[in-house]
Design a protein around this motif. Sequence first.
Motif, PDB file in Angstrom:
ATOM      1  N   ALA A   1       0.819  -1.211   0.000  1.00 25.74           N
ATOM      2  CA  ALA A   1       0.000   0.000   0.000  1.00 25.74           C
ATOM      3  C   ALA A   1       0.851   1.258   0.000  1.00 25.74           C
ATOM      4  O   ALA A   1       0.427   2.290  -0.500  1.00 25.74           O
ATOM      5  CB  ALA A   1      -0.916  -0.005   1.227  1.00 25.74           C
ATOM      6  N   HIS A   2       2.058   1.198   0.571  1.00 25.24           N
ATOM      7  CA  HIS A   2       2.865   2.396   0.714  1.00 25.24           C
ATOM      8  C   HIS A   2       3.873   2.518  -0.405  1.00 25.24           C
ATOM      9  O   HIS A   2       4.814   3.307  -0.308  1.00 25.24           O
ATOM     10  CB  HIS A   2       3.595   2.333   2.069  1.00 25.24           C
ATOM     11  CG  HIS A   2       3.818   3.678   2.664  1.00 25.24           C
ATOM     12  ND1 HIS A   2       5.066   4.175   2.926  1.00 25.24           N
ATOM     13  CD2 HIS A   2       2.962   4.639   3.031  1.00 25.24           C
ATOM     14  CE1 HIS A   2       4.966   5.381   3.439  1.00 25.24           C
ATOM     15  NE2 HIS A   2       3.699   5.683   3.514  1.00 25.24           N
ATOM     16  N   GLY A   3       3.675   1.728  -1.460  1.00 22.86           N
ATOM     17  CA  GLY A   3       4.667   1.728  -2.519  1.00 22.86           C
ATOM     18  C   GLY A   3       4.776   3.039  -3.244  1.00 22.86           C
ATOM     19  O   GLY A   3       5.721   3.267  -3.982  1.00 22.86           O
ATOM     20  N   HIS A   4       3.784   3.917  -3.055  1.00 19.53           N
ATOM     21  CA  HIS A   4       3.842   5.200  -3.742  1.00 19.53           C
ATOM     22  C   HIS A   4       4.828   6.156  -3.090  1.00 19.53           C
ATOM     23  O   HIS A   4       5.308   7.080  -3.732  1.00 19.53           O
ATOM     24  CB  HIS A   4       2.459   5.850  -3.724  1.00 19.53           C
ATOM     25  CG  HIS A   4       1.497   5.172  -4.646  1.00 19.53           C
ATOM     26  ND1 HIS A   4       0.405   5.815  -5.158  1.00 19.53           N
ATOM     27  CD2 HIS A   4       1.458   3.944  -5.161  1.00 19.53           C
ATOM     28  CE1 HIS A   4      -0.262   4.985  -5.926  1.00 19.53           C
ATOM     29  NE2 HIS A   4       0.356   3.847  -5.947  1.00 19.53           N
ATOM     30  N   HIS A   5       5.070   5.960  -1.797  1.00 18.99           N
ATOM     31  CA  HIS A   5       5.849   6.961  -1.085  1.00 18.99           C
ATOM     32  C   HIS A   5       7.192   6.453  -0.627  1.00 18.99           C
ATOM     33  O   HIS A   5       8.033   7.237  -0.233  1.00 18.99           O
ATOM     34  CB  HIS A   5       5.090   7.445   0.156  1.00 18.99           C
ATOM     35  CG  HIS A   5       3.780   8.061  -0.181  1.00 18.99           C
ATOM     36  ND1 HIS A   5       3.631   9.380  -0.513  1.00 18.99           N
ATOM     37  CD2 HIS A   5       2.561   7.513  -0.271  1.00 18.99           C
ATOM     38  CE1 HIS A   5       2.365   9.619  -0.779  1.00 18.99           C
ATOM     39  NE2 HIS A   5       1.694   8.506  -0.635  1.00 18.99           N
ATOM     40  N   SER A   6       7.396   5.134  -0.604  1.00 21.24           N
ATOM     41  CA  SER A   6       8.643   4.587  -0.086  1.00 21.24           C
ATOM     42  C   SER A   6       9.018   3.429  -1.001  1.00 21.24           C
ATOM     43  O   SER A   6       8.193   3.007  -1.804  1.00 21.24           O
ATOM     44  CB  SER A   6       8.452   4.121   1.351  1.00 21.24           C
ATOM     45  OG  SER A   6       7.597   3.012   1.376  1.00 21.24           O
ATOM     46  N   PRO A   7      10.221   2.881  -0.884  1.00 24.76           N
ATOM     47  CA  PRO A   7      10.548   1.735  -1.723  1.00 24.76           C
ATOM     48  C   PRO A   7       9.572   0.601  -1.460  1.00 24.76           C
ATOM     49  O   PRO A   7       9.280   0.280  -0.311  1.00 24.76           O
ATOM     50  CB  PRO A   7      11.956   1.339  -1.271  1.00 24.76           C
ATOM     51  CG  PRO A   7      12.491   2.496  -0.576  1.00 24.76           C
ATOM     52  CD  PRO A   7      11.365   3.321  -0.090  1.00 24.76           C
ATOM     53  N   GLY A   8       9.045   0.017  -2.484  1.00 27.09           N
ATOM     54  CA  GLY A   8       8.080  -1.040  -2.264  1.00 27.09           C
ATOM     55  C   GLY A   8       7.205  -1.183  -3.477  1.00 27.09           C
ATOM     56  O   GLY A   8       7.612  -0.874  -4.578  1.00 27.09           O
ATOM     57  N   GLY A   9       5.993  -1.661  -3.277  1.00 31.11           N
ATOM     58  CA  GLY A   9       5.103  -1.827  -4.400  1.00 31.11           C
ATOM     59  C   GLY A   9       4.587  -3.247  -4.477  1.00 31.11           C
ATOM     60  O   GLY A   9       4.718  -4.025  -3.554  1.00 31.11           O
ATOM     61  N   GLY A  10       4.012  -3.574  -5.607  1.00 30.53           N
ATOM     62  CA  GLY A  10       3.347  -4.869  -5.751  1.00 30.53           C
ATOM     63  C   GLY A  10       4.291  -6.051  -5.700  1.00 30.53           C
ATOM     64  O   GLY A  10       4.024  -7.047  -5.044  1.00 30.53           O
ATOM     65  N   PHE A  11       5.419  -5.976  -6.430  1.00 30.92           N
ATOM     66  CA  PHE A  11       6.304  -7.138  -6.508  1.00 30.92           C
ATOM     67  C   PHE A  11       6.897  -7.462  -5.155  1.00 30.92           C
ATOM     68  O   PHE A  11       6.897  -8.611  -4.720  1.00 30.92           O
ATOM     69  CB  PHE A  11       7.420  -6.871  -7.521  1.00 30.92           C
ATOM     70  CG  PHE A  11       6.963  -6.981  -8.939  1.00 30.92           C
ATOM     71  CD1 PHE A  11       6.692  -5.850  -9.679  1.00 30.92           C
ATOM     72  CD2 PHE A  11       6.799  -8.210  -9.531  1.00 30.92           C
ATOM     73  CE1 PHE A  11       6.268  -5.950 -10.982  1.00 30.92           C
ATOM     74  CE2 PHE A  11       6.383  -8.309 -10.839  1.00 30.92           C
ATOM     75  CZ  PHE A  11       6.111  -7.186 -11.568  1.00 30.92           C
ATOM     76  N   GLN A  12       7.421  -6.461  -4.462  1.00 30.14           N
ATOM     77  CA  GLN A  12       8.080  -6.711  -3.184  1.00 30.14           C
ATOM     78  C   GLN A  12       7.078  -7.235  -2.160  1.00 30.14           C
ATOM     79  O   GLN A  12       7.337  -8.218  -1.465  1.00 30.14           O
ATOM     80  CB  GLN A  12       8.718  -5.426  -2.639  1.00 30.14           C
ATOM     81  CG  GLN A  12       9.915  -4.931  -3.411  1.00 30.14           C
ATOM     82  CD  GLN A  12       9.547  -3.986  -4.524  1.00 30.14           C
ATOM     83  OE1 GLN A  12       8.421  -4.038  -5.032  1.00 30.14           O
ATOM     84  NE2 GLN A  12      10.456  -3.152  -4.931  1.00 30.14           N
ATOM     85  N   GLY A  13       5.922  -6.577  -2.050  1.00 30.47           N
ATOM     86  CA  GLY A  13       4.928  -7.021  -1.082  1.00 30.47           C
ATOM     87  C   GLY A  13       4.399  -8.405  -1.401  1.00 30.47           C
ATOM     88  O   GLY A  13       4.160  -9.217  -0.508  1.00 30.47           O
ATOM     89  N   GLY A  14       4.203  -8.693  -2.692  1.00 29.55           N
ATOM     90  CA  GLY A  14       3.715 -10.015  -3.058  1.00 29.55           C
ATOM     91  C   GLY A  14       4.690 -11.107  -2.694  1.00 29.55           C
ATOM     92  O   GLY A  14       4.303 -12.168  -2.197  1.00 29.55           O
ATOM     93  N   VAL A  15       5.987 -10.850  -2.933  1.00 29.82           N
ATOM     94  CA  VAL A  15       6.977 -11.870  -2.594  1.00 29.82           C
ATOM     95  C   VAL A  15       7.023 -12.072  -1.090  1.00 29.82           C
ATOM     96  O   VAL A  15       7.159 -13.205  -0.609  1.00 29.82           O
ATOM     97  CB  VAL A  15       8.358 -11.468  -3.141  1.00 29.82           C
ATOM     98  CG1 VAL A  15       9.428 -12.369  -2.593  1.00 29.82           C
ATOM     99  CG2 VAL A  15       8.361 -11.557  -4.626  1.00 29.82           C
ATOM    100  N   MET A  16       6.866 -10.992  -0.309  1.00 28.76           N
ATOM    101  CA  MET A  16       6.890 -11.157   1.145  1.00 28.76           C
ATOM    102  C   MET A  16       5.689 -11.946   1.626  1.00 28.76           C
ATOM    103  O   MET A  16       5.790 -12.780   2.535  1.00 28.76           O
ATOM    104  CB  MET A  16       6.938  -9.803   1.825  1.00 28.76           C
ATOM    105  CG  MET A  16       8.312  -9.171   1.763  1.00 28.76           C
ATOM    106  SD  MET A  16       8.314  -7.511   2.361  1.00 28.76           S
ATOM    107  CE  MET A  16       8.119  -7.806   4.075  1.00 28.76           C
TER     108      MET A  16
END
Lengths: 155, 81, 253
Positions: free
Chosen positions: C132-147
């Motif tokens: 959810a915070h991928g817009h403001h900090s490093p992150g996004g769909g791929f990283q969160g999905g893998v976690m």
Amino acid sequence: MSLELVQDYANYWAYIVLMMIGMFAMISKNNLIKKLIGMVIFQSAIILFYVSTGVKEGANIPILSHDEVHPAHHGDDHAGDSHDAPHDKPHHADAAALDPARFSNPIPHVLMLTAIVVGVSTLGVALAIVQRVYTDYGSIEEDEILEQIRPGAHD
Amino acid sequence: MIWQFDLILLIFLIGAALMALKARDLLVSAVILGVFGFLMCLLWAEMGAVDVAFTEAAVGAGVSTVILIATIYQTSRKSKD
Amino acid sequence: MTSNPMKLVALAAVAVTGILLLSATPDFPAWGDPQSPASTSAMSKHYITESRFETQVPNLVTSVLADYRGFDTMFETVVILVAGLAIIGILRRPFQPGPRKVDGKKEPDLIQVVTCRLVVPVLQLFALYVIAHGHHSPGGGFQGGVMLGASFILMTLTGGLPATLARLPEQRALFLAGLGVLIFAGTGLLCMMLGGNFLDYEVLHRIMPGTGPVMARSHSMLIVEIGVAFTVCTIMFSIYAILSSRGEMRGGL
């Protein structure tokens, strides 16, 4: 071989050495899993090289701070989502321009982000094939498998 | 980019790659590949590519090592070369 | 020995390729040069300077990934889905001839089970935050999905595969993976139905109440990132589940 030459290109030489280690392992190793490890090393070296083309000396990470995203307008209060109602045109005229040399190039990061996840999916498919080979031939060493396919004919 | 840091990380990286390929026990190779992944993550974080470093830490040093160990468990652990 | 000719061939190939590549390095731009052609291209400049006005998203990588280069990302997601399907096609079979591994039933270890119970909720919550915070900090769909996928793998490692499959059955996992791609492509089709181009998020502001064209792009980026996260999470877990049990989904690591 002047020092500037070494300093400019030493990173590229390291990536090429890694690529060659991976390629050598993929061709010459006997064990199937060692071949796959060579593939992983090769892939990682290529992704390293690609991301390194976006590096800029003294640049910051490609994430803007709050002040840069919402530059201070004259006579306009920007609390939350009130940007989009009447004046939704980009405010180019009164905002300070961003210097592109201050941020790392985001395009190689984007392309290699997806490449990493796709790489692990490909590794998964390759490992599934290795398991099938083990089920059918009983071994994951290349010479033993070739013995069973073509008995007596050495490569 | 701090060139001393880069140099040390790259030397470790090449050393880890060589050791992963030389080990006779495949479990040792898989774990050294995990170390390889973490070193890549550090290298990218130092280059300013934080999203790529995040992804590599989660994927390369996490999931990739685990599925390699799962396959080694199902096939064989010894390697002739 | 039979492997010596192959090693010599490999050595020769590697030497030739390596020398060719090394001799080409003086043509590259110097490492870290801000004036290199890749860093001064017009597209790169446009993305860095205009992305904050056109999409209002601080993370440049997310805005390029989900908006400017959304078409690439959609096909990468499809590739991940197809890789999962390929593994199912290779290893899930009705009969299994060949050497079988006998799985000894072992008790779940107390320390592992308790640690898993403590770690997995925090891990999943952090993964959802990263998406959810991928817009403001490093992150996004791929990283969160893998976690998220890694949290399911952790549950499998400590509690056993049948317990985790009771929570995320294989059919539901595949359905969610397809749903992820459908969300992504569906957003694009919705844009086309409203009159814009495929994946042109600006026209979506007509159906999203209270937003203008710029914020519609920011919200649609979140929607497609959620789709990507669905697919990546379930495929990572399926890959592990099938590989560790050799397709039988009974025992395993």
